[in-house]
Design a protein around this motif. Sequence first.
Motif, short mmCIF file in Angstrom:
data_model
loop_
_atom_site.label_atom_id
_atom_site.label_comp_id
_atom_site.label_asym_id
_atom_site.label_seq_id
_atom_site.Cartn_x
_atom_site.Cartn_y
_atom_site.Cartn_z
N GLY A 13 -129.56 33.99 -16.70
CA GLY A 13 -129.69 35.31 -16.09
C GLY A 13 -130.23 36.28 -17.12
O GLY A 13 -130.55 35.89 -18.24
N CYS A 14 -130.30 37.55 -16.75
CA CYS A 14 -130.91 38.53 -17.66
C CYS A 14 -129.89 39.53 -18.19
O CYS A 14 -130.26 40.50 -18.84
CB CYS A 14 -132.01 39.29 -16.93
SG CYS A 14 -131.39 40.49 -15.73
N PHE A 15 -128.62 39.32 -17.89
CA PHE A 15 -127.52 40.21 -18.25
C PHE A 15 -127.51 41.47 -17.39
O PHE A 15 -126.67 42.35 -17.57
CB PHE A 15 -127.51 40.58 -19.75
CG PHE A 15 -126.54 39.73 -20.53
CD1 PHE A 15 -125.19 40.04 -20.54
CD2 PHE A 15 -126.95 38.61 -21.19
CE1 PHE A 15 -124.29 39.24 -21.22
CE2 PHE A 15 -126.06 37.80 -21.89
CZ PHE A 15 -124.73 38.11 -21.91
N GLY A 16 -128.43 41.56 -16.43
CA GLY A 16 -128.46 42.74 -15.56
C GLY A 16 -127.20 42.85 -14.70
O GLY A 16 -126.73 43.95 -14.40
N CYS A 17 -126.64 41.69 -14.32
CA CYS A 17 -125.42 41.73 -13.49
C CYS A 17 -124.24 42.24 -14.33
O CYS A 17 -123.39 42.97 -13.82
CB CYS A 17 -125.13 40.36 -12.91
SG CYS A 17 -126.31 39.86 -11.64
N GLU A 58 -122.64 35.10 -13.94
CA GLU A 58 -123.99 35.60 -13.69
C GLU A 58 -124.96 34.49 -14.08
O GLU A 58 -124.76 33.83 -15.10
CB GLU A 58 -124.24 36.83 -14.58
CG GLU A 58 -125.71 37.19 -14.73
CD GLU A 58 -125.96 38.21 -15.85
OE1 GLU A 58 -125.23 39.21 -15.94
OE2 GLU A 58 -126.90 37.98 -16.62
N GLY A 84 -124.88 38.02 -8.12
CA GLY A 84 -126.32 38.11 -8.29
C GLY A 84 -127.10 36.91 -7.79
O GLY A 84 -126.57 35.81 -7.66
N GLU A 85 -128.38 37.16 -7.52
CA GLU A 85 -129.22 36.12 -6.90
C GLU A 85 -129.44 34.92 -7.81
O GLU A 85 -129.61 33.80 -7.33
CB GLU A 85 -130.57 36.72 -6.49
CG GLU A 85 -130.48 37.89 -5.52
CD GLU A 85 -129.61 37.61 -4.30
OE1 GLU A 85 -129.44 36.43 -3.94
OE2 GLU A 85 -129.09 38.58 -3.73
N CYS A 86 -129.49 35.14 -9.14
CA CYS A 86 -129.72 34.00 -10.04
C CYS A 86 -128.58 32.99 -9.91
O CYS A 86 -128.81 31.78 -9.87
CB CYS A 86 -129.83 34.47 -11.49
SG CYS A 86 -131.27 35.49 -11.80
N GLY A 152 -127.14 40.42 -4.53
CA GLY A 152 -127.86 41.56 -5.08
C GLY A 152 -128.55 41.18 -6.37
O GLY A 152 -128.23 40.18 -6.98
N CYS A 153 -129.53 41.95 -6.75
CA CYS A 153 -130.23 41.73 -8.02
C CYS A 153 -130.50 43.10 -8.63
O CYS A 153 -131.54 43.66 -8.46
CB CYS A 153 -131.52 40.96 -7.82
SG CYS A 153 -132.46 40.71 -9.35
N ALA A 154 -129.60 43.61 -9.35
CA ALA A 154 -128.24 43.12 -9.49
C ALA A 154 -127.37 43.67 -8.35
O ALA A 154 -127.73 44.67 -7.74
CB ALA A 154 -127.68 43.62 -10.83
S1 SF4 Z 1 -129.46 38.58 -10.29
FE1 SF4 Z 1 -130.99 40.01 -11.10
S2 SF4 Z 1 -129.81 41.33 -12.48
FE2 SF4 Z 1 -128.56 39.49 -12.12
S3 SF4 Z 1 -129.06 38.07 -13.80
FE3 SF4 Z 1 -130.45 37.60 -12.08
S4 SF4 Z 1 -132.33 38.82 -12.47
FE4 SF4 Z 1 -130.68 39.66 -13.74
#
Ligand code: SF4
Length: 183
Positions: A13-17, A58, A84-86, A152-154
């Motif tokens: 993931g991108c740490f956004g969550c 996440e 989150g979607e990831c 959600g994203c996030a």
């Molecule tokens: S769901 Fe969106 S915000 Fe969360 S880890 Fe994936 S890309 Fe990042």
Amino acid sequence: MSKPIVATTSLAGCFGCHMSLLDIDERILDLFDLVEFNKSPIDDIKTFTKECDIGIIEGGCCNSENVHVLQEFRKHCKTLVVIGECAIMGGLPAMRNNVAPISECLEEAYLNCVSVQANEEKIIPNDDELPMILDKVYPCHEVVKIDYFIPGCAPRADLIWNALVALVTGNEMELPYEVLKYD
Ligand code: SF4
């Protein structure tokens, strides 16, 4: 009375969550009143030191380390929640699932892509210290049993907050339309 214990992690993931979790702003103080954190980037505890009530995940699984961490969470947490979607369906990292075989994906990433500026020796990373990349990116529920899914994203901070409070208090979750987000 002891507080419920929560662990969190970020896989592919991108740490956004996690950023969205921190977006609950001053309610973070209420959260620390409600729960105790164990293994999590929030408190930088790297390994489980206690059995946990809730594990929050996440990101999906793109390599062997992600699978190992996810299995550890399943083993040490009574309830697993993916955010989150990831984590739910692979998300952005799963775009590589359309490229096969995996060697073509690695060649594109490290050799052929227009953004590769400096790899004159044409090296594709391959070291025993590196986790093994999987044939595709897997959503968490294809690796272990998941109890709850927060989209959600996030996911919005209010949605994560409502879900956490409902889980630790046993109350019904508030789910007003405004807090849902599917992109
Ligand atoms: S769901 Fe969106 S915000 Fe969360 S880890 Fe994936 S890309 Fe990042």
